[in-house]
Design a protein around this motif. Structure first.
Motif, PDB file in Angstrom:
ATOM      1  N   THR A  53      41.032  24.421  20.361  1.00 55.30           N
ATOM      2  CA  THR A  53      41.379  23.941  19.026  1.00 55.30           C
ATOM      3  C   THR A  53      41.163  22.430  18.914  1.00 55.30           C
ATOM      4  OG1 THR A  53      43.022  25.689  18.776  1.00 55.30           O
ATOM      5  CG2 THR A  53      43.212  23.795  17.310  1.00 55.30           C
ATOM      6  N   ILE A  54      41.594  21.702  19.930  1.00 55.76           N
ATOM      7  CA  ILE A  54      41.445  20.246  19.908  1.00 55.76           C
ATOM      8  C   ILE A  54      39.976  19.852  19.990  1.00 55.76           C
ATOM      9  CG2 ILE A  54      42.050  18.088  21.060  1.00 55.76           C
ATOM     10  CD1 ILE A  54      44.357  19.615  19.640  1.00 55.76           C
ATOM     11  N   ARG A  55      39.224  20.546  20.817  1.00 56.62           N
ATOM     12  CA  ARG A  55      37.799  20.218  20.943  1.00 56.62           C
ATOM     13  C   ARG A  55      37.079  20.429  19.618  1.00 56.62           C
ATOM     14  NH1 ARG A  55      33.505  19.406  24.105  1.00 56.62           N
ATOM     15  NH2 ARG A  55      31.579  20.516  23.664  1.00 56.62           N
ATOM     16  N   LYS A  56      37.351  21.543  18.949  1.00 50.37           N
ATOM     17  CA  LYS A  56      36.691  21.814  17.673  1.00 50.37           C
ATOM     18  C   LYS A  56      37.054  20.751  16.634  1.00 50.37           C
ATOM     19  CE  LYS A  56      36.489  26.066  16.183  1.00 50.37           C
ATOM     20  NZ  LYS A  56      36.916  27.427  15.798  1.00 50.37           N
ATOM     21  N   GLY A  57      38.317  20.355  16.624  1.00 50.88           N
ATOM     22  CA  GLY A  57      38.744  19.338  15.668  1.00 50.88           C
ATOM     23  C   GLY A  57      38.105  17.988  15.943  1.00 50.88           C
ATOM     24  N   ALA A  58      38.007  17.615  17.224  1.00 50.28           N
ATOM     25  CA  ALA A  58      37.414  16.324  17.582  1.00 50.28           C
ATOM     26  C   ALA A  58      35.927  16.293  17.261  1.00 50.28           C
ATOM     27  CB  ALA A  58      37.649  16.040  19.068  1.00 50.28           C
ATOM     28  N   LYS A  59      35.213  17.367  17.623  1.00 49.12           N
ATOM     29  CA  LYS A  59      33.768  17.397  17.396  1.00 49.12           C
ATOM     30  C   LYS A  59      33.426  17.486  15.916  1.00 49.12           C
ATOM     31  CE  LYS A  59      33.099  17.129  21.732  1.00 49.12           C
ATOM     32  NZ  LYS A  59      32.808  15.778  22.279  1.00 49.12           N
ATOM     33  N   ALA A  60      34.284  18.125  15.139  1.00 46.65           N
ATOM     34  CA  ALA A  60      34.015  18.268  13.709  1.00 46.65           C
ATOM     35  C   ALA A  60      33.922  16.910  13.028  1.00 46.65           C
ATOM     36  CB  ALA A  60      35.112  19.105  13.053  1.00 46.65           C
ATOM     37  N   HIS A  61      34.642  15.934  13.548  1.00 42.98           N
ATOM     38  CA  HIS A  61      34.669  14.610  12.917  1.00 42.98           C
ATOM     39  C   HIS A  61      34.101  13.517  13.835  1.00 42.98           C
ATOM     40  CE1 HIS A  61      37.065  16.298   9.658  1.00 42.98           C
ATOM     41  NE2 HIS A  61      37.790  16.912  10.581  1.00 42.98           N
ATOM     42  N   ALA A  62      33.406  13.954  14.896  1.00 43.80           N
ATOM     43  CA  ALA A  62      32.775  13.015  15.839  1.00 43.80           C
ATOM     44  C   ALA A  62      33.779  11.981  16.345  1.00 43.80           C
ATOM     45  CB  ALA A  62      31.574  12.326  15.186  1.00 43.80           C
ATOM     46  N   LEU A  63      34.988  12.452  16.680  1.00 44.79           N
ATOM     47  CA  LEU A  63      36.033  11.580  17.202  1.00 44.79           C
ATOM     48  C   LEU A  63      36.261  11.891  18.673  1.00 44.79           C
ATOM     49  CD1 LEU A  63      38.586  11.792  14.253  1.00 44.79           C
ATOM     50  CD2 LEU A  63      37.210   9.811  14.875  1.00 44.79           C
ATOM     51  N   ASN A  64      36.045  10.898  19.521  1.00 44.01           N
ATOM     52  CA  ASN A  64      36.268  11.076  20.956  1.00 44.01           C
ATOM     53  C   ASN A  64      37.281  10.040  21.410  1.00 44.01           C
ATOM     54  OD1 ASN A  64      34.209  13.150  21.480  1.00 44.01           O
ATOM     55  ND2 ASN A  64      32.781  11.552  20.870  1.00 44.01           N
ATOM     56  N   THR A  65      38.502  10.460  21.613  1.00 42.21           N
ATOM     57  CA  THR A  65      39.575   9.553  22.002  1.00 42.21           C
ATOM     58  C   THR A  65      40.076   9.900  23.394  1.00 42.21           C
ATOM     59  OG1 THR A  65      41.267  10.979  21.014  1.00 42.21           O
ATOM     60  CG2 THR A  65      40.263   9.307  19.588  1.00 42.21           C
ATOM     61  N   ASP A  66      40.839   8.983  23.981  1.00 39.00           N
ATOM     62  CA  ASP A  66      41.420   9.253  25.296  1.00 39.00           C
ATOM     63  C   ASP A  66      42.313  10.486  25.243  1.00 39.00           C
ATOM     64  OD1 ASP A  66      40.202   7.204  26.664  1.00 39.00           O
ATOM     65  OD2 ASP A  66      41.790   5.757  26.259  1.00 39.00           O
ATOM     66  N   ALA A  67      43.019  10.668  24.133  1.00 40.14           N
ATOM     67  CA  ALA A  67      43.902  11.825  23.996  1.00 40.14           C
ATOM     68  C   ALA A  67      43.105  13.122  23.903  1.00 40.14           C
ATOM     69  CB  ALA A  67      44.785  11.664  22.755  1.00 40.14           C
ATOM     70  N   SER A  68      42.081  13.146  23.023  1.00 45.30           N
ATOM     71  CA  SER A  68      41.289  14.380  22.880  1.00 45.30           C
ATOM     72  C   SER A  68      40.558  14.710  24.166  1.00 45.30           C
ATOM     73  CB  SER A  68      40.295  14.236  21.721  1.00 45.30           C
ATOM     74  OG  SER A  68      39.301  13.272  22.003  1.00 45.30           O
ATOM     75  N   PHE A  69      40.128  13.690  24.907  1.00 46.26           N
ATOM     76  CA  PHE A  69      39.442  13.898  26.178  1.00 46.26           C
ATOM     77  C   PHE A  69      40.307  14.727  27.127  1.00 46.26           C
ATOM     78  CE2 PHE A  69      38.471  12.524  30.546  1.00 46.26           C
ATOM     79  CZ  PHE A  69      37.110  12.756  30.599  1.00 46.26           C
ATOM     80  N   ARG A  70      41.592  14.455  27.130  1.00 48.31           N
ATOM     81  CA  ARG A  70      42.504  15.175  28.033  1.00 48.31           C
ATOM     82  C   ARG A  70      42.927  16.523  27.464  1.00 48.31           C
ATOM     83  NH1 ARG A  70      42.201  10.124  29.000  1.00 48.31           N
ATOM     84  NH2 ARG A  70      42.643   9.267  31.071  1.00 48.31           N
ATOM     85  N   MET A 114      23.166  24.660  14.800  1.00 50.35           N
ATOM     86  CA  MET A 114      24.374  24.519  15.602  1.00 50.35           C
ATOM     87  C   MET A 114      25.593  24.766  14.713  1.00 50.35           C
ATOM     88  SD  MET A 114      22.997  23.829  18.436  1.00 50.35           S
ATOM     89  CE  MET A 114      24.425  23.450  19.434  1.00 50.35           C
ATOM     90  N   LEU A 115      26.558  25.536  15.213  1.00 51.08           N
ATOM     91  CA  LEU A 115      27.760  25.812  14.434  1.00 51.08           C
ATOM     92  C   LEU A 115      28.633  24.576  14.293  1.00 51.08           C
ATOM     93  CD1 LEU A 115      28.760  29.303  15.893  1.00 51.08           C
ATOM     94  CD2 LEU A 115      27.587  28.816  13.742  1.00 51.08           C
ATOM     95  N   ASN A 116      28.637  23.734  15.330  1.00 54.79           N
ATOM     96  CA  ASN A 116      29.488  22.554  15.313  1.00 54.79           C
ATOM     97  C   ASN A 116      28.699  21.361  15.844  1.00 54.79           C
ATOM     98  OD1 ASN A 116      31.744  20.977  15.021  1.00 54.79           O
ATOM     99  ND2 ASN A 116      32.731  21.664  16.893  1.00 54.79           N
ATOM    100  N   PRO A 117      27.734  20.853  15.038  1.00 54.34           N
ATOM    101  CA  PRO A 117      26.833  19.808  15.539  1.00 54.34           C
ATOM    102  C   PRO A 117      27.551  18.500  15.840  1.00 54.34           C
ATOM    103  CG  PRO A 117      26.560  20.098  13.179  1.00 54.34           C
ATOM    104  CD  PRO A 117      27.461  21.204  13.638  1.00 54.34           C
ATOM    105  N   LEU A 118      27.070  17.810  16.867  1.00 54.01           N
ATOM    106  CA  LEU A 118      27.635  16.511  17.215  1.00 54.01           C
ATOM    107  C   LEU A 118      27.324  15.471  16.152  1.00 54.01           C
ATOM    108  CD1 LEU A 118      26.743  16.439  21.015  1.00 54.01           C
ATOM    109  CD2 LEU A 118      28.986  16.778  20.018  1.00 54.01           C
ATOM    110  N   SER A 119      26.147  15.592  15.515  1.00 52.81           N
ATOM    111  CA  SER A 119      25.759  14.667  14.460  1.00 52.81           C
ATOM    112  C   SER A 119      24.661  15.309  13.638  1.00 52.81           C
ATOM    113  CB  SER A 119      25.262  13.343  15.061  1.00 52.81           C
ATOM    114  OG  SER A 119      24.011  13.523  15.709  1.00 52.81           O
ATOM    115  N   ALA A 120      24.303  14.668  12.506  1.00 53.43           N
ATOM    116  CA  ALA A 120      23.250  15.191  11.645  1.00 53.43           C
ATOM    117  C   ALA A 120      21.898  15.166  12.353  1.00 53.43           C
ATOM    118  CB  ALA A 120      23.186  14.377  10.358  1.00 53.43           C
TER     119      ALA A 120
END
Length: 808
Positions: free
Chosen positions: A357-374, A550-556
């Protein structure tokens, strides 16, 4: 991942050196990629000395240089040539003496004795940047006047306590080691197994108050317990937001984090200390005094801390108040609920969120934080409360906060440890080495893996929940090996194996063979991403509906799988042209992808592109532009090398080509080549003729490895070749000429070949030239000139009448 050596030592006590610790970590799979000193004095500053400028006269052979005499405290005058505009007599300056190795953006720089414009120089007077202690590069650094010449700069520039930043190349499966505590725990297991003295000191929260602080003013409701299996929170009041104490700021600086304020710094500290992300909400901004953990409808707007308004996809887990979202759970906080300098009351969150769930949420908005990483990799669900308590104690000590509630811990379905069975004999089978049973059990114990029972050499084990990567017996065996030590596995002096001859040539060898051939012709190999831009579906002429999205692309720019190697190679050509390298020869081995009727296909291809001049400028010959025949000849050489017979050449039915041909062997299409459509090339920034070939590598390999030799008697009667150079309208394609030629009723015409295409200023406007060759042969007799000329005249008349062609 970066860790601090001093911070690590708060959890483990051992007498071995930092180098030995680094080697041990690397041997356990936590590869140490680098160690850098932080704090203290830089080692190279020992040979940088305080020097007094005794004289500074203009350089006789250079207007902007000065020849100085420097007193370095050794009773002699040292001559140094200096180009700084601010050097002057009487100054105290830092001097890097001969042999000093200074850091630089391009690597290390060693000071040597030199002769500059005829004047000898024995060192360098340095700026802040050259010493690595500042950012001012406008001139040399002028030191205080009361310093004694010869004083080492290491006594002047000292950043306090010496620490070491350890860079660990953490693999994604090692979620348990994403903290100082986790690294120390793993290091202790390895040291203890290898009989090296080591004491593991766990964190202490025994002084957390046992007082009943009452009900939390902020109520918690978890609506999605699958995405948030555990959620805890506590209320703190009278928090004073301010600068953190030096020890906390220094801890964070060592691992590359910039201190912000005591609230943020404490949460960052706990994250890197125990691997548990925390989030602090301004409690006074929580509307309705309620925290709701849920997913919101697709299309909901939410503004994150960075001020960006984001549109939710509907699958992000959100932390909400009674009326609106406050945070993308485990990823990024919201602008409206964040802590500010005026914050006095805090709701402190600690949770375990489901990784997917967290991975999908982070990738959907191209957000990579220390918290999401863990969270994405899986944290320890049993540390949730301990980490919260340790953070609360730090808040009380550092911010003056008061605990204003009991800890709410919503954990309806506790996550269980993993049960795994391990057959001891399998350890030997996989590792190929006998490890004593007692040693295996000791390793398991050191890794905090419990032995529940043992029966006939089978261990029933309980693996801690934080070891998300150990859920099978093979995972356990890998863990045993890395702690036992890869270096302890002896290499046998003899290997035994049975040789089975392979009748087929290795595909890798064939690929390497052709790659070397292309390189020998002056080509360079390109490697492009298999993911590409969605807009290429419109720019390139793909059949509709065949792209794999891609269903959940990293970027355009990485939204679809490539349909051809052309787009990547054209980008490479444009990249080179933009950097004034207009003569380009590239090839690429890669896969292309498409979807037909919900069936996915992937095929390996060889792409070749040439543009600009075919040969380099040289006194031995004239430079000439790349021609169609150059690329065709190159491709034919590949077929010859692979011993593949081309049975037919057809016009390429591909709108990406202005003109092109397709190679056929039997009934298989082996690929196409041609000149790229100029409008298409221009859209990618290429404004010169570019030729491209894409060969079906899978088909080539199949033909190379499946040669059924068939012998056919060579005809007793010779064939003849005739060439025609036709001047035709530029709108006419080779495909049209080819079809018209094939419609001529004759058994004598064996092959038609396009060997050159020319468009240029030497031809009339709107015209181009095709050079065609014709192979004419009769299997029963020798043809006369009259018969050959008759067929050629028929073809010429056909071209003139149907295409208004002219002979050149």
């Amino acid at each position: 991942m970066k860790i601090s050596y001093n911070w690590l030592k708060t959890y483990i006590d051992t007498n071995i050196s930092l180098d030995e610790i680094s080697a041990t970590l690397t041997s356990t799979g936590l590869e140490v990629e680098g160690v850098e000193q932080v704090g203290g004095a830089k080692p190279y500053l020992d040979t940088v000395l305080v020097g007094k400028v005794l004289s500074a006269v203009p350089h006789p052979n250079a207007d902007k240089l000065k020849v100085t005499k420097i007193d370095l405290g050794d009773g002699q005058e040292t001559q140094i040539v200096c180009g700084a505009p601010n050097v002057a007599v009487g100054q105290n300056v830092p001097v890097a003496t001969v042999g000093t190795i200074l850091p630089s953006s391009e690597g290390e720089f060693k000071i040597k004795k030199a002769k500059i414009r005829g004047e000898e120089s024995f060192g360098m007077i340095c700026s802040e940047v050259e010493l690595g202690i500042g950012t001012d590069n406008s001139g040399i650094l002028v030191l205080p006047e009361d310093l004694k010449p010869g004083t080492p700069a290491s006594q002047l520039f000292n950043d306090g306590e010496i620490d070491y930043e350890i860079e660990i190349g953490l693999t994604p499966n090692r979620a348990d080691a994403m903290s100082h505590f986790g690294v120390a725990r793993d290091l202790h297991a390895a040291l203890k197994t290898r009989d090296i003295t080591s004491t593991f000191k766990t964190y202490d929260i025994s002084n957390y108050p046992t007082t009943d602080f009452g009900q939390n003013p902020i109520s918690i409701e978890v609506k999605d317990t699958e995405a948030a299996p555990r959620y805890a929170g506590v209320y703190l009041k009278n928090v004073k937001v301010a600068e953190s104490p030096d020890w906390l700021k220094n801890r964070l600086k060592v691992i590359g984090l910039s201190p912000i304020n005591n609230v943020v710094d404490i949460t960052n500290y706990i994250l890197h200390d125990l691997g548990q992300p925390l989030h602090a909400f301004d409690a006074d901004k929580i509307e309705g005094n309620k925290v709701i953990v849920q997913k919101l409808a697709e299309g909901t707007k939410f503004t994150t801390l960075d001020g960006v308004e984001r549109t939710l996809k509907g699958y992000e887990l959100m932390i909400c108040n009674e009326n609106s979202p406050m945070c993308i759970a485990g990823v990024f906080g919201g602008k409206e609920s964040g802590v500010s300098d005026s914050t006095t009351n805090i709701f402190l969150e600690s949770a375990y969120f489901e990784p997917v769930t967290i991975r999908k949420g982070a990738k959907a908005h191209a957000l990579n934080t220390d918290a999401s990483f863990r969270f994405e990799r899986g944290i320890d669900p049993n540390t949730t409360i301990d980490a919260l308590k340790k953070a609360v104690l730090m808040f009380v000590e550092i911010t003056g906060a008061e605990i204003a509630s009991n800890i709410d811990d919503i954990y309806p379905n506790p996550i269980q440890n993993f049960n795994v069975k391990l057959r001891l004999s399998k350890v030997v089978e996989l590792l190929g080495v006998e490890i004593a049973e007692d040693k295996i059990k000791a390793i398991l114990k050191n890794l905090e893996i419990k032995i529940l029972s043992e029966n006939d050499g089978v261990l029933d084990l309980e693996v801690p929940a934080y070891r998300v990567d150990v859920q099978r017996d093979v995972d356990l065996i890998e863990d045993i090996l890395r702690i036992y030590g890869y270096d302890n596995i002896e290499i046998p002096s003899k290997f035994s194996f049975s040789y089975v001859p392979n009748q087929k040539v290795s595909p890798d060898k064939i690929e390497d063979f052709i790659a070397r051939q292309l390189i020998s012709f002056g080509f360079n190999e390109a490697m492009n991403n298999s993911l590409t831009k969605k807009e290429y579906e419109e720019i390139f002429f793909y059949p509709a509906g065949e792209s794999v999205a891609m269903l959940n692309p990293l970027s355009a720019d990485l939204a679809v799988m490539r349909r051809t190697l052309l787009n990547g190679l054209l980008e490479n050509v444009a990249f080179n042209i933009n950097r004034r390298n207009t003569d380009v020869k590239l090839f690429e081995f890669g896969k292309i992808y498409r979807k037909i009727d919900d069936i996915y296909e992937e095929n390996k291809c060889l792409g070749i592109v040439v543009s600009g001049n075919f040969n380099a400028e040289s006194w031995t010959g004239n430079v000439r532009k790349v021609a169609f025949s150059d690329l065709k000849g190159l491709v034919q050489q590949i077929f010859v090398r692979l011993d593949i017979q081309i049975t037919d050449e057809k016009p390429a039915n591909d709108d990406n080509f202005l003109d092109g041909i397709e190679f056929i062997s039997g009934k298989k299409s082996l690929g196409k080549l041609g000149i790229i459509n100029k409008k298409l090339a221009k859209k990618l920034g290429v404004n010169q003729d570019t030729f491209f070939a894409q060969l079906n590598w899978d088909a080539l390999l199949e033909l190379t490895n499946n040669h059924d030799l068939k012998y056919q008697e060579i005809s007793k009667f010779p064939g003849s070749r005739r060439d025609l150079a036709l001047l035709i309208d530029s709108t006419v394609k080779y495909e049209e000429l080819y079809k018209a030629t094939k419609e001529v009723k004759t058994n004598l015409l064996k092959a038609v070949n396009l060997f050159d295409v020319y468009e240029g200023d030497k031809l009339p406007a709107g015209k181009k030239s095709y050079a065609l060759s014709f192979t004419i042969q009769d299997e029963t007799k020798t043809l006369s000139d009259q018969e050959i000329d008759g067929l050629m005249n028929k073809l010429i008349k056909l071209y003139q009448e149907k295409f208004s062609a002219e002979l050149r």
